[in-house]
Motif scaffolding. Sequence first.
Motif, PDB file in Angstrom:
ATOM      1  N   GLY A 179     -20.846 -23.374  -0.507  1.00 15.81           N
ATOM      2  CA  GLY A 179     -19.635 -23.015  -1.233  1.00 15.81           C
ATOM      3  C   GLY A 179     -19.843 -22.744  -2.705  1.00 15.81           C
ATOM      4  N   ILE A 180     -21.044 -23.026  -3.215  1.00 16.84           N
ATOM      5  CA  ILE A 180     -21.307 -22.835  -4.643  1.00 16.84           C
ATOM      6  C   ILE A 180     -21.241 -21.360  -5.018  1.00 16.84           C
ATOM      7  CG2 ILE A 180     -23.163 -22.957  -6.382  1.00 16.84           C
ATOM      8  CD1 ILE A 180     -23.864 -25.677  -5.298  1.00 16.84           C
ATOM      9  N   GLU A 181     -21.559 -20.486  -4.044  1.00 18.08           N
ATOM     10  CA  GLU A 181     -21.525 -19.053  -4.333  1.00 18.08           C
ATOM     11  C   GLU A 181     -20.130 -18.603  -4.783  1.00 18.08           C
ATOM     12  OE1 GLU A 181     -20.460 -19.508   0.012  1.00 18.08           O
ATOM     13  OE2 GLU A 181     -21.963 -20.356  -1.338  1.00 18.08           O
ATOM     14  N   LYS A 182     -19.099 -19.396  -4.431  1.00 19.41           N
ATOM     15  CA  LYS A 182     -17.728 -19.025  -4.810  1.00 19.41           C
ATOM     16  C   LYS A 182     -17.478 -19.211  -6.305  1.00 19.41           C
ATOM     17  CE  LYS A 182     -15.993 -20.217  -0.218  1.00 19.41           C
ATOM     18  NZ  LYS A 182     -15.139 -21.125   0.580  1.00 19.41           N
ATOM     19  N   LEU A 183     -18.389 -19.918  -6.989  1.00 16.21           N
ATOM     20  CA  LEU A 183     -18.248 -20.106  -8.432  1.00 16.21           C
ATOM     21  C   LEU A 183     -18.667 -18.862  -9.203  1.00 16.21           C
ATOM     22  CD1 LEU A 183     -19.733 -23.722  -8.759  1.00 16.21           C
ATOM     23  CD2 LEU A 183     -17.321 -23.061  -8.773  1.00 16.21           C
ATOM     24  N   HIS A 184     -19.320 -17.925  -8.520  1.00 12.96           N
ATOM     25  CA  HIS A 184     -19.766 -16.689  -9.170  1.00 12.96           C
ATOM     26  C   HIS A 184     -18.789 -15.580  -8.842  1.00 12.96           C
ATOM     27  CE1 HIS A 184     -22.336 -13.349 -10.375  1.00 12.96           C
ATOM     28  NE2 HIS A 184     -23.129 -14.224 -10.957  1.00 12.96           N
TER      29      HIS A 184
ATOM     30  N   ILE B 292     -29.108 -15.982 -12.011  1.00 17.04           N
ATOM     31  CA  ILE B 292     -27.975 -15.606 -11.159  1.00 17.04           C
ATOM     32  C   ILE B 292     -26.640 -15.981 -11.787  1.00 17.04           C
ATOM     33  CG2 ILE B 292     -29.372 -15.746  -9.067  1.00 17.04           C
ATOM     34  CD1 ILE B 292     -28.000 -18.359  -8.390  1.00 17.04           C
ATOM     35  N   GLU B 293     -26.681 -16.737 -12.888  1.00 14.04           N
ATOM     36  CA  GLU B 293     -25.495 -16.972 -13.713  1.00 14.04           C
ATOM     37  C   GLU B 293     -24.325 -17.564 -12.944  1.00 14.04           C
ATOM     38  OE1 GLU B 293     -24.764 -13.171 -15.508  1.00 14.04           O
ATOM     39  OE2 GLU B 293     -26.316 -13.463 -17.003  1.00 14.04           O
ATOM     40  N   VAL B 294     -24.611 -18.523 -12.082  1.00  9.84           N
ATOM     41  CA  VAL B 294     -23.526 -19.229 -11.411  1.00  9.84           C
ATOM     42  C   VAL B 294     -22.812 -20.086 -12.439  1.00  9.84           C
ATOM     43  CG1 VAL B 294     -22.943 -20.984  -9.697  1.00  9.84           C
ATOM     44  CG2 VAL B 294     -24.627 -19.234  -9.157  1.00  9.84           C
ATOM     45  N   THR B 295     -21.488 -19.995 -12.455  1.00  6.15           N
ATOM     46  CA  THR B 295     -20.683 -20.683 -13.447  1.00  6.15           C
ATOM     47  C   THR B 295     -20.995 -22.177 -13.496  1.00  6.15           C
ATOM     48  OG1 THR B 295     -18.910 -19.137 -13.011  1.00  6.15           O
ATOM     49  CG2 THR B 295     -18.313 -21.131 -14.205  1.00  6.15           C
TER      50      THR B 295
ATOM     51  N   GLN C  89     -38.815 -10.245 -16.486  1.00  5.10           N
ATOM     52  CA  GLN C  89     -37.583 -10.962 -16.828  1.00  5.10           C
ATOM     53  C   GLN C  89     -36.443 -10.592 -15.884  1.00  5.10           C
ATOM     54  OE1 GLN C  89     -36.542 -10.678 -20.942  1.00  5.10           O
ATOM     55  NE2 GLN C  89     -34.521 -11.590 -20.688  1.00  5.10           N
ATOM     56  N   GLY C  90     -35.784 -11.642 -15.353  1.00  3.20           N
ATOM     57  CA  GLY C  90     -34.595 -11.437 -14.547  1.00  3.20           C
ATOM     58  C   GLY C  90     -33.353 -11.722 -15.364  1.00  3.20           C
ATOM     59  N   GLY C  91     -32.208 -11.413 -14.792  1.00  6.94           N
ATOM     60  CA  GLY C  91     -30.946 -11.664 -15.479  1.00  6.94           C
ATOM     61  C   GLY C  91     -29.822 -10.938 -14.778  1.00  6.94           C
TER      62      GLY C  91
END
Length: 368
Positions: free
Chosen positions: A48-53, A111-114, A183-185
């Motif tokens: 469910g963490i993917e829902k934070l993005h 991946i910048e998950v909130t 570099q990723g981002g």
Amino acid sequence: MSSSLSPNANDGETVRRDRILSSKLYFDVPSSKVPVIYSSSYDISFLGIEKLHPFDSKKWGRVCQFLIAAGVLRKDQIIEPFEAKKNDLLVVHSESYLDSLKNSSNVAKIIEVTSYLFLLGSETSVYAKVPPVALFPHCVVEEKVQRPFRNQVGGSILAGKVAKERGWAINVGGGFHHCSAEQGGGFCVYADISLCIHYAFVQLNISRVMIVDLDAHQGNGHEMDFAYDRRVYILDMFNPGIYPFDHEARRCIDQKVEVVSGTTTSEYLKKLDEALEVAATSYDPELIVYNAGTDILDGDPLGLLKISAEGIAKRDEKVFRFARARNVPIVMLTSGGYMKSSAKVIADSIENLSKQSLIDTESSPGRT
């Protein structure tokens, strides 16, 4: 680009070539398959963490569901790619960069998950912002996040081969244009665009590639990777007022088209027509890699443009007509799009390409 390959490029190219030739990512595709590439392993489900993005991490599967429901293609017609392995990734990425991805915190940043508030002590009122992905062991992040991305990378690489053989290919995924060799981002862990192109150079004997990047964001990853490579021409149409603000990479764009926040459909399509006219007289590609982000959609919280769903379908149609008029194979990658409606917009656009006879989803004859 304005400069030739760097002096040490020859040694690197030999190693790169050997890796590409030993890869299993290119394989023969049966004629019963349609040049639409997807695997259920693309979709990310992480407790469910993917829902934070803001990104819809199951968008890719929903695109295919819409296409199947509309009768555009059958499930058994879809091409399933192989996962890109370490040796495949080393074609572009360095050992040090891949090693950095063994740290969950580094992956979380990319991946910048909130972040969320995490209780530091039950007897205190102290909270701290912690990226949730960073809290998981690397083995979990590897399986739940990185592996799906590597499957999409395999799809982007295979799409080059399929496009060369069939005239077009759509990877229902990929388009990680913020990731470069080092570099990723911006939700981009691996440089699938750069990898697709390097495989095409070696396996398809192609020496001229045009990237048409119409994601709302600047494609700074592939721009840095091909900064000194004259074999690649980059047309990037992006909103300069949003991420990534990479002014160094902007100097590497051959054809820069800026579309400011609030740009409407009619304005956008006019600029695209003008840009494609310039591109037609500026470069003669043997392959087009089209980064077709839907974050230009009106209401997208990150793209900040005002392009209608119909406008996106028209945009994609224009790019495919551009390729068809020149008899140039085209690879389409779905890239960014931060609204739940993006999946339907992509599926509707692909259906329109079929209706316009720009792609054939009923049969897949070989190219002559």
